[in-house]
Motif scaffolding. Structure first.
Motif, PDB file in Angstrom:
ATOM      1  N   SER A   1       0.833  -1.208   0.000  1.00 16.36           N
ATOM      2  CA  SER A   1       0.000   0.000   0.000  1.00 16.36           C
ATOM      3  C   SER A   1       0.871   1.263   0.000  1.00 16.36           C
ATOM      4  O   SER A   1       1.238   1.761  -1.058  1.00 16.36           O
TER       5      SER A   1
ATOM      6  N   GLU B   1      -4.796   6.708  -9.882  1.00 22.90           N
ATOM      7  CA  GLU B   1      -6.234   6.902 -10.037  1.00 22.90           C
ATOM      8  C   GLU B   1      -6.810   7.436  -8.719  1.00 22.90           C
ATOM      9  O   GLU B   1      -7.000   6.688  -7.761  1.00 22.90           O
TER      10      GLU B   1
ATOM     11  N   LEU C   1      -9.778   8.681  -6.578  1.00 25.06           N
ATOM     12  CA  LEU C   1     -11.217   8.448  -6.577  1.00 25.06           C
ATOM     13  C   LEU C   1     -11.984   9.615  -5.963  1.00 25.06           C
ATOM     14  O   LEU C   1     -13.074   9.942  -6.418  1.00 25.06           O
TER      15      LEU C   1
ATOM     16  N   LEU D   1     -16.844   3.678  -0.488  1.00 26.79           N
ATOM     17  CA  LEU D   1     -15.721   2.939  -1.069  1.00 26.79           C
ATOM     18  C   LEU D   1     -15.583   1.490  -0.624  1.00 26.79           C
ATOM     19  O   LEU D   1     -14.901   0.716  -1.283  1.00 26.79           O
TER      20      LEU D   1
ATOM     21  N   TYR E   1      -5.817   1.894   4.701  1.00 24.49           N
ATOM     22  CA  TYR E   1      -5.694   1.003   3.553  1.00 24.49           C
ATOM     23  C   TYR E   1      -6.859   0.033   3.577  1.00 24.49           C
ATOM     24  O   TYR E   1      -7.042  -0.706   4.544  1.00 24.49           O
TER      25      TYR E   1
ATOM     26  N   SER F   1     -10.325  -3.840  -1.343  1.00 21.98           N
ATOM     27  CA  SER F   1     -10.564  -2.905  -2.447  1.00 21.98           C
ATOM     28  C   SER F   1      -9.286  -2.388  -3.090  1.00 21.98           C
ATOM     29  O   SER F   1      -9.319  -1.860  -4.198  1.00 21.98           O
ATOM     30  N   GLY F   2      -8.163  -2.488  -2.380  1.00 17.05           N
ATOM     31  CA  GLY F   2      -6.907  -1.959  -2.906  1.00 17.05           C
ATOM     32  C   GLY F   2      -6.916  -0.438  -2.983  1.00 17.05           C
ATOM     33  O   GLY F   2      -6.314   0.154  -3.872  1.00 17.05           O
ATOM     34  N   ILE F   3      -7.602   0.187  -2.039  1.00 16.35           N
ATOM     35  CA  ILE F   3      -7.720   1.644  -2.000  1.00 16.35           C
ATOM     36  C   ILE F   3      -6.996   2.167  -0.766  1.00 16.35           C
ATOM     37  O   ILE F   3      -7.065   1.570   0.306  1.00 16.35           O
TER      38      ILE F   3
ATOM     39  N   GLY G   1      -7.497   6.905  -3.332  1.00 16.22           N
ATOM     40  CA  GLY G   1      -7.228   6.398  -4.665  1.00 16.22           C
ATOM     41  C   GLY G   1      -6.774   4.956  -4.662  1.00 16.22           C
ATOM     42  O   GLY G   1      -6.516   4.377  -3.602  1.00 16.22           O
ATOM     43  N   ARG G   2      -6.690   4.423  -5.840  1.00 22.36           N
ATOM     44  CA  ARG G   2      -6.249   3.027  -5.990  1.00 22.36           C
ATOM     45  C   ARG G   2      -4.741   2.939  -5.799  1.00 22.36           C
ATOM     46  O   ARG G   2      -3.986   3.773  -6.305  1.00 22.36           O
TER      47      ARG G   2
ATOM     48  N   ARG H   1      -0.062  -0.664  -8.879  1.00 17.65           N
ATOM     49  CA  ARG H   1       0.360  -2.080  -8.890  1.00 17.65           C
ATOM     50  C   ARG H   1       1.847  -2.179  -9.142  1.00 17.65           C
ATOM     51  O   ARG H   1       2.535  -1.480  -9.649  1.00 17.65           O
TER      52      ARG H   1
END
Length: 144
Positions: free
Chosen positions: A40, A58, A60, A78, A121, A125-127, A140-141, A144
């Motif tokens: 994260s 990204e 959000l 979210l 974190y 959701s990986g947000i 945000g995301r 990766r």
């Protein structure tokens, strides 16, 4: 002093939060903290010493508001209430916590009172949500 030695040296900062969570929050060990950070926080660049670099990510949502109500609203849009969240603080001396998103929302005001900067974190959701006192939040995301 190394980060590992200093990690978690100030648990009193989150003592009231832990009591309010009633045993449903888990204090992370240094190794657990670093493992969650690796997927994260560590995937972002930094701006200065404690802010994340959101360029190329990204985003959000963002807001200049820094209060519990804003965090609750953000979490509601979210993540599921039962999703695992990890709360990191702007100071490694305060140990990170793992708890359900619903508990983060319930205790949002207490969480934001613990430190002037924190990150939430959302594991499934990986947000990542960043809070900086006086500057608001960015969600945000995770890259990766």
């Amino acid at each position: 002093m190394s980060a590992e030695i200093g990690y978690g040296a100030q648990p009193d900062v989150i003592a009231a939060l832990l009591a309010a969570a009633g045993g449903r929050a888990v204090v992370l060990s240094y190794d657990e903290d670093r493992s969650f950070a690796a997927v994260s926080l560590s995937r972002f660049g930094s701006v200065g010493s404690s802010r994340l670099d959101w360029s190329g990510v990204e985003v959000l949502q963002s807001s200049p508001v820094f209060d519990g109500g804003e965090l609750r609203g953000l979490l509601g849009g979210l993540a599921r209430p039962d999703e695992l969240a990890v709360v990191f603080w702007g100071n490694l001396a305060v140990p990170s916590l793992a708890l359900e998103v619903g508990l983060v929302a319930t205790h949002a005001d207490m969480i934001l009172e613990c430190c002037s900067a924190c990150w939430v974190y959302l594991v499934d959701s990986g947000i990542l949500i960043e809070f900086q006192d006086g500057e608001g939040f960015t969600a945000g995301r995770v890259p990766r």
